[in-house]
Design an enzyme around this catalytic site. Structure first.
Site, PDB file in Angstrom:
ATOM      1  N   GLU A  73      16.924  47.583  -3.811  1.00  0.00           N
ATOM      2  CA  GLU A  73      16.489  48.633  -4.736  1.00  0.00           C
ATOM      3  C   GLU A  73      17.337  50.188  -4.599  1.00  0.00           C
ATOM      4  OE1 GLU A  73      14.397  46.582  -3.275  1.00  0.00           O
ATOM      5  OE2 GLU A  73      13.563  45.561  -4.763  1.00  0.00           O
ATOM      6  N   HIS A 142       1.901  45.279  -5.724  1.00  0.00           N
ATOM      7  CA  HIS A 142       2.074  45.299  -7.027  1.00  0.00           C
ATOM      8  C   HIS A 142       1.355  46.318  -7.931  1.00  0.00           C
ATOM      9  CE1 HIS A 142       4.151  41.510  -5.700  1.00  0.00           C
ATOM     10  NE2 HIS A 142       4.687  41.566  -6.704  1.00  0.00           N
TER      11      HIS A 142
HETATM   12  C1  TPP Z   1      11.370  44.758  -2.065  1.00  0.00           C
HETATM   13  C2  TPP Z   1      11.122  43.889  -2.884  1.00  0.00           C
HETATM   14  N1  TPP Z   1      11.737  43.818  -4.286  1.00  0.00           N
HETATM   15  C3  TPP Z   1      11.460  43.207  -5.072  1.00  0.00           C
HETATM   16  C4  TPP Z   1      10.654  42.370  -5.195  1.00  0.00           C
HETATM   17  C5  TPP Z   1       9.984  41.427  -6.544  1.00  0.00           C
HETATM   18  N2  TPP Z   1      10.384  40.116  -6.280  1.00  0.00           N
HETATM   19  C6  TPP Z   1       9.443  39.003  -5.582  1.00  0.00           C
HETATM   20  S1  TPP Z   1      10.028  37.785  -5.341  1.00  0.00           S
HETATM   21  C7  TPP Z   1      11.490  38.152  -5.968  1.00  0.00           C
HETATM   22  C8  TPP Z   1      12.763  37.166  -5.966  1.00  0.00           C
HETATM   23  C9  TPP Z   1      12.886  36.821  -4.311  1.00  0.00           C
HETATM   24  O1  TPP Z   1      14.223  35.887  -4.310  1.00  0.00           O
HETATM   25  P1  TPP Z   1      14.459  35.255  -2.903  1.00  0.00           P
HETATM   26  O2  TPP Z   1      14.796  36.073  -1.958  1.00  0.00           O
HETATM   27  O3  TPP Z   1      15.588  34.447  -3.171  1.00  0.00           O
HETATM   28  O4  TPP Z   1      12.974  34.388  -2.529  1.00  0.00           O
HETATM   29  P2  TPP Z   1      12.616  33.102  -3.474  1.00  0.00           P
HETATM   30  O5  TPP Z   1      11.840  33.751  -4.454  1.00  0.00           O
HETATM   31  O6  TPP Z   1      13.846  32.395  -3.931  1.00  0.00           O
HETATM   32  O7  TPP Z   1      11.856  32.435  -2.120  1.00  0.00           O
HETATM   33  C10 TPP Z   1      11.643  39.424  -6.417  1.00  0.00           C
HETATM   34  C11 TPP Z   1      12.620  40.342  -6.938  1.00  0.00           C
HETATM   35  C12 TPP Z   1       9.821  42.224  -4.048  1.00  0.00           C
HETATM   36  N3  TPP Z   1       8.865  41.344  -3.727  1.00  0.00           N
HETATM   37  N4  TPP Z   1      10.164  42.969  -3.003  1.00  0.00           N
END
Ligand code: TPP
Ligand code: TPP
Ligand code: MG
Ligand code: MG
Lengths: 349, 394, 394, 349
Positions: A73, A142
């Site tokens: 972010e 959230h």
């Molecule tokens: C700081 C932050 N930014 C955005 C989000 C929203 N979000 C939840 S899961 C996700 C994707 C995560 O991807 P990854 O790190 O590859 O983990 P995966 O879901 O594939 O296990 C996002 C953008 C969050 N939880 N925390």
């Protein structure tokens, strides 16, 4: 839903739409009209955003205009600052309220200050869309109502719509603004419906004008965003108890429309500020204080506040106890010291 | 057979033995890291066989800038003693990296300096009085960033790096020929913003050059407490961009490596991370006491590797430093210092009402109210002063 | 000679020629990066010649955990359909990495899961009903982190990584034998917190293992938009720690590589970054529509490389999967699923007053006031209900 | 300097000391008494901190207890969270107010929430020292009054000393607290002197009690931190104009001592909140609103606020125009509608 302005309802060409649709349309129209507008954030491209607000835009305008960024972010906002420095108008999406926090240094130390630090030479026309608030059964991190942080940061505009028409109009105006705007989108109103005119939707200009959503004589409910429909409902319910409540939708917290708010409070003599954000150190304190400073001799009772409790946002199964609802608003109205007045229309205690 | 609930239709009975040629889907590293890795030794030109290839005109130009830069540092430091600057973070000892950073850029390019890099800004052509505006205290950014395409000096460390990426990316999207060069210290590489900026730059293949000046310290904290990396340039690998390690006191080497990085960026070959190994000869700022955290002996080791002296040796060896040349360079530096002194000795014109003018494009009603309050106070002050003046005259 | 204002005493006249042996002070990279670099191919055991060395008991144990993990994913997904879970981020396809992460730890060690890693927590021994508490919605963290030494599931991505570093560092300072294993996704590696955590860990030589599950996507964003690095494991080099690339669907390989990393951490040899290359077979969560951003064909490629099937093939090849064994494993998984169903079907006991109980060690007077307000509202509600009940009875 | 409590001045064994010395002593005593206490941050070790508050501590307690960290504020706070999870009591130094912003995600999403998210199982006893405020000629990003952000974040205590004795006492109590405490140190009071008893300095317990620094009958100045000495000065000056002002030093913004504040305002009937932080969305709004809610019928005038302007902190040469000073406070006192009352001791307008 009583969120549409009464004027809009009667217009020709009006149709029902959701706030999400109006927001999407506002982005689309902004992208179409001004090649400087760029939309960026996590999942805003191919997916169309987790709330689908950017649905279809990457396809229509290309990935250079509507961009899926890496997951960071501060990086998103920081690169948007650089893009704005070069004359673009980035529209950044923060996926959820609490995920805007990693970008706070960029926000406070650069976004809010850049125009001022450079004596006006380097304005930053960027819009930061933040889906905010609760009421959708979301898990921790959230559902934050983070507006207190934004309004305490000079240099930012803080705008939030409560109706479908305003969602379009305020977002257009925010993107067109030459200043950074925090555009707070009430998550639980995304699917709320209202009538609007999709043929000729217009921007709300200037940013910073509150609107009286309902006129009344007994007391003023001062509110914004997700709490506007709740206040409208409360005002309806209050009628049964003999109170004729006025509802002011602030639409923007910064700039703050003292004029509209104070005119209403001077008329009614009583006010309750309603918001979902925590009470302590929340916007309600500012609003109550400034209304009191300006309208002291018109006040029959202290300006009261109905707000979220001063706790971390609750888990889904308990959130209903936290959110300011109709009953809590009516309780506050009842505490507006009606008895000391006499002669009020059925004023209950 | 156990149902693994995958809905997989491969008949399990066919699977026998341990050596199955299951095709592992898309997981081979996408790039060979070898070309990204920095050389184990910092790149040097001066004092090495490479020096022979260096262009004399360029070296003389670099020399002039180095001497002027050294003089600038001395003058700015003197101004703090005279109370004309609140504070000055000196780049004495780092002049080679500072001036090279400015010199490798074309006019349309952008420089993103950190709070220490006023010299780079000055070497790019910015009026030094304006460059020092922040540290003088009459305003925040003392100049119009668009005039010389120099972003505001960034006090919050590493925060300017994503700006550089965004600007370069925007220019590229517009089809403009613009490279951004962003400067940061060794300490700044530990910040999250460093990481995010480099990652965005590499993913977007933005035309940016990141210049880390590793001057050994973040205020009092030595590099060993800052990182365990082989070198800061090695961080590039993790973003998929080339890392270059350079002798930051060798102006010719700095110019060559940065030029190449800028050329690559301009040609669409993406970003580069350059680590300039150098040393902060002075304390962190005039307010700092460096004896608390480092020995004089360490400082002396580096004095023997002074950027100005390195260049002097080379030019002397080539027989290019005659009396006249030396005098001209000295003269230029002195005139520059004199102009700076003069500019800084003039009291800046201050208008307190500016406090309210640039917060927003259009003043909010709140700010109008507050401005009116200050206006009234100032008027009352002026009136009182006038009255007391009249009193005294009587 | 030009005065360079350094106060340098070296007589310049001695400096001639271009080849001076100036000693370049302390700037040689401190470590050879070679041992830090990951292998170009992900490490595999199953289906390779290395499988022969794998211990059958371990493989059978892993197999049991994989099958149970697969069943857990299926059951949790089913619970979302029944409205018993608000949302579930499945690890179907990632079971090998999940269960290996739990199995390599000793009792006193700590696990730092991300929001997706409930399976790892369950494999470490946590009651699955408690593991799913967050997603069920009756409280945030559904368990006492100290009971199984599992930190709260972290929703804000990568933010738990510095916690793991701090905890491991604290344990080491106290002289305790504790290793922390922290999990993060490919998307999470782009966050500043990832960078800062790895840097602190390397500087402090903290006993931490960072496990990146590269499952190809951050919600809809594919790896190619997330990084340009040769591999995520290559990021280790920039921190001065070893990076390891592993086939994340190969439970035997995962167990081996993670065990070694944990062993190194325990022995004081510092942190390791492990990238497990895997694939998220389901959508991001049940609320997501994966067809918007990836093709069925891609998913199918990965189905051929399923972690449960890989292990099945190995065990079948060894003749270890007889009817009885299969039935026992199936039975265990079914019983596990039944317990989970049962636990989740019971309505949780909710006390709204808990909202005020744990904000501070001692309730502030403000919170006491607010708690009293809610108490009164609840009492009134109950009274009204009782009254309407009495009304109906009449 | 009139910052010492009047009671302290007369005690035996009291000596003059600076606030910086008292803070250093508090850290030293905490480190000596409790092996769980760890001090960490940028330059806090060998250098002793840029303000020298940790001077000598690394030498005395070793680098494992007093640690120079890498330069990364989220990393500092994030690792401190992990250390607290393991039972340590980290005391984190943020070098300047604005450099705490990179750590805001850790602060808001973890530090403030951890005890609550885990139903009390995982408390985080950590103290975050933040030198704050202006008045020292610092350049941009070195002079922010960031308390509005902290007080709007439930789960944090927010404490700030105004005297040498309190600097010691409140810091000891903060470090001893089982909750996270934001300990705001007024930069420009670091070198302020006060009398205290270095033989037997004591913690201020419990955190959350305001103190009346000066009693008076005309009106109450409600203030904290760097503005306390200014208010004391204003109260002295007000005497000449016939106002006898009471000064309440809040000492902690969270918890907020409604009792002490309201008791004072009920006595005086008038109040001005004074702080350096920007007015809009700053703590003053909250304070004015809650005092008004609780004391409405005792108020002869609206609670007024004297605060920094709603602008980014000014450059050194202009900061004097921004900082609330004696004159601005007296102007506000003058606007407390004395004329409508009559009979007040020389009440000027
Ligand atoms: C700081 C932050 N930014 C955005 C989000 C929203 N979000 C939840 S899961 C996700 C994707 C995560 O991807 P990854 O790190 O590859 O983990 P995966 O879901 O594939 O296990 C996002 C953008 C969050 N939880 N925390
Ligand atoms: C985000 C942030 N944190 C802390 C500071 C305070 N600070 C100013 S300079 C400095 C050290 C910087 O070291 P380095 O990055 O190596 O740059 P150098 O001073 O050596 O040029 C620190 C900690 C800051 N300016 N910004
Ligand atoms: Mg440095
Ligand atoms: Mg992923």
């Amino acid at each position: 839903m009583s969120t549409a302005t009464s004027t809009a309802a009667g217009r020709t060409g009006t149709k029902p739409a959701t706030m999400a649709q109006a927001l999407q349309r506002a982005l689309r129209d902004s992208l179409a009209e001004d090649p400087a507008v760029h939309v960026m954030g996590e999942d805003v491209g191919t997916l169309g955003g987790v709330f689908r607000i950017t649905d279809g835009l990457a396809k229509e305008f290309g990935e250079d205009r509507v961009t899926d960024t890496p997951l960071a972010e501060a990086g998103i906002l920081g690169t948007a600052v650089g893009m704005a420095m070069y004359g673009l108008r980035p529209v950044v999406e923060m996926q959820f309220d609490a995920f805007a926090y990693p970008a706070f240094e960029q926000l406070i130390s650069h976004v809010a200050k850049m125009r001022n630090r450079t004596k006006g030479a380097m304005p930053l026309p960027l819009t930061i869309r933040v889906p905010y608030g609760g009421g959708i059964g979301g898990v921790e991190h959230h559902c934050d109502s983070s507006e207190a942080y934004y309004i305490a940061t000079p240099g930012l505009h803080v705008v939030t719509p409560a109706t479908v028409e305003d969602a379009y109009g305020l977002l257009r105006a925010s993107i067109a603004s030459d200043d950074p705007v925090i555009f707070l989108e009430p998550k639980r109103l995304y699917w709320s419906k209202g009538s609007w005119n999709p043929e000729a939707p217009t921007a709300v200009e200037p940013i910073g004008k509150a609107v009286v959503r309902r006129t009344g004589r007994s007391a003023t409910l001062i509110t914004y965003g997700p709490s506007v429909p709740v206040c409208m409902e409360a005002a309806e319910a209050a009628q049964a108890e003999g109170w004729d409540l006025e509802v002011v939708d602030l639409r923007s917290l910064v700039p703050f429309d003292d004029e509209t708010v104070c005119a209403s409070v001077r008329r009614t003599g009583r006010a309750v500020v309603v918001h979902e954000s925590g009470g302590f150190g929340g916007p309600g304190g500012e609003i109550a204080a400034r209304v009191t400073e300006r309208c002291f001799h018109h006040l029959e009772a202290p300006v009261l506040r109905v707000a979220g409790f001063d706790i971390p946002y609750p888990p889904p199964m308990l959130e209903r106890h936290h959110l300011p609802g109709v009953d809590r608003i009516l309780d506050a109205v009842a505490r507006l010291q009606w008895e000391s007045e006499g002669g009020l229309e059925g004023g209950s205690v | 057979m156990v149902s693994t609930r995958t809905g997989r239709s491969t008949p399990v009975m066919e699977q026998r033995g341990t050596h199955q040629p299951t095709p592992p889907p898309a997981w081979k590293p996408r790039t060979d890291p070898a070309p990204l890795l920095p050389d184990p030794e910092p790149y040097r030109v001066l004092g090495t066989s490479r020096a022979a290839e260096a262009d004399s005109t360029l070296l003389l130009k670099l020399y002039g800038e180095l001497v002027r830069g050294r003089r600038y540092n001395a003058q700015a430091t003197a101004l703090t003693k005279q109370g004309r600057l609140a504070v000055y973070p000196s780049t004495t000892g780092q002049e080679a990296a500072e001036v090279a950073a400015a010199m490798v850029l074309q006019e349309q390019d952008w420089l993103f300096p950190s709070y220490r890099d006023t010299l780079a800004a000055v070497a790019r052509g910015l009026d030094p009085v304006q460059a020092l505006g922040l540290l003088r205290g009459d305003w925040h950014t003392g100049y119009d960033p668009y005039e010389h395409r120099i972003a505001p000096l960034s006090t919050p460390l590493a925060t300017q790096l994503p700006h550089a990426v965004g600007l370069a990316h925007a220019a590229r999207l517009k089809g403009d020929d613009v490279v951004a060069l962003a400067m940061v210290g060794d300490g700044g590489t530990s910040e999250g913003d460093f990481h995010e900026a480099l990652n965005f730059a590499a993913v977007w293949q933005a035309p940016v050059v990141f210049l880390v000046q590793n001057n050994g310290f973040a205020i009092s904290v030595p590099l060993a407490k800052q990182t365990a990396a082989p070198s800061l340039a090695h961080k590039a690998v993790g973003y998929g961009m080339p890392g270059r390690l350079v002798d930051g006191n060798d102006a010719a080497a700095m110019h060559e490596v940065l030029s190449e990085a800028v050329r690559n960026a301009r040609a669409g070959r993406g970003p580069t991370l350059v680590e300039a190994v150098t040393y902060r000869m002075d304390a962190h700022t005039n307010a700092d006491d460096a004896t608390r955290y480092r020995s004089d002996a360490e400082v002396e080791t580096w004095r023997a590797h002074d950027p100005v002296a390195l260049m002097e040796r080379e030019l002397t060896g080539r027989g290019l430093l005659d009396e006249q040349r030396i005098e001209a360079v000295r003269q230029d530096a002195e005139e520059f210092a004199a102009r700076l002194r003069q500019g800084m000795n003039a009291d800046p014109v201050l208008d307190p009402m500016d406090l309210f003018t640039h917060v927003y494009a259009e003043q909010t009603s709140q700010l109008r109210e507050q401005a009116a309050q200050l206006r009234a106070e100032l008027d009352a002050e002026a009136e009182a002063e006038a009255a007391s003046g009249a009193e005294q005259e009587r």
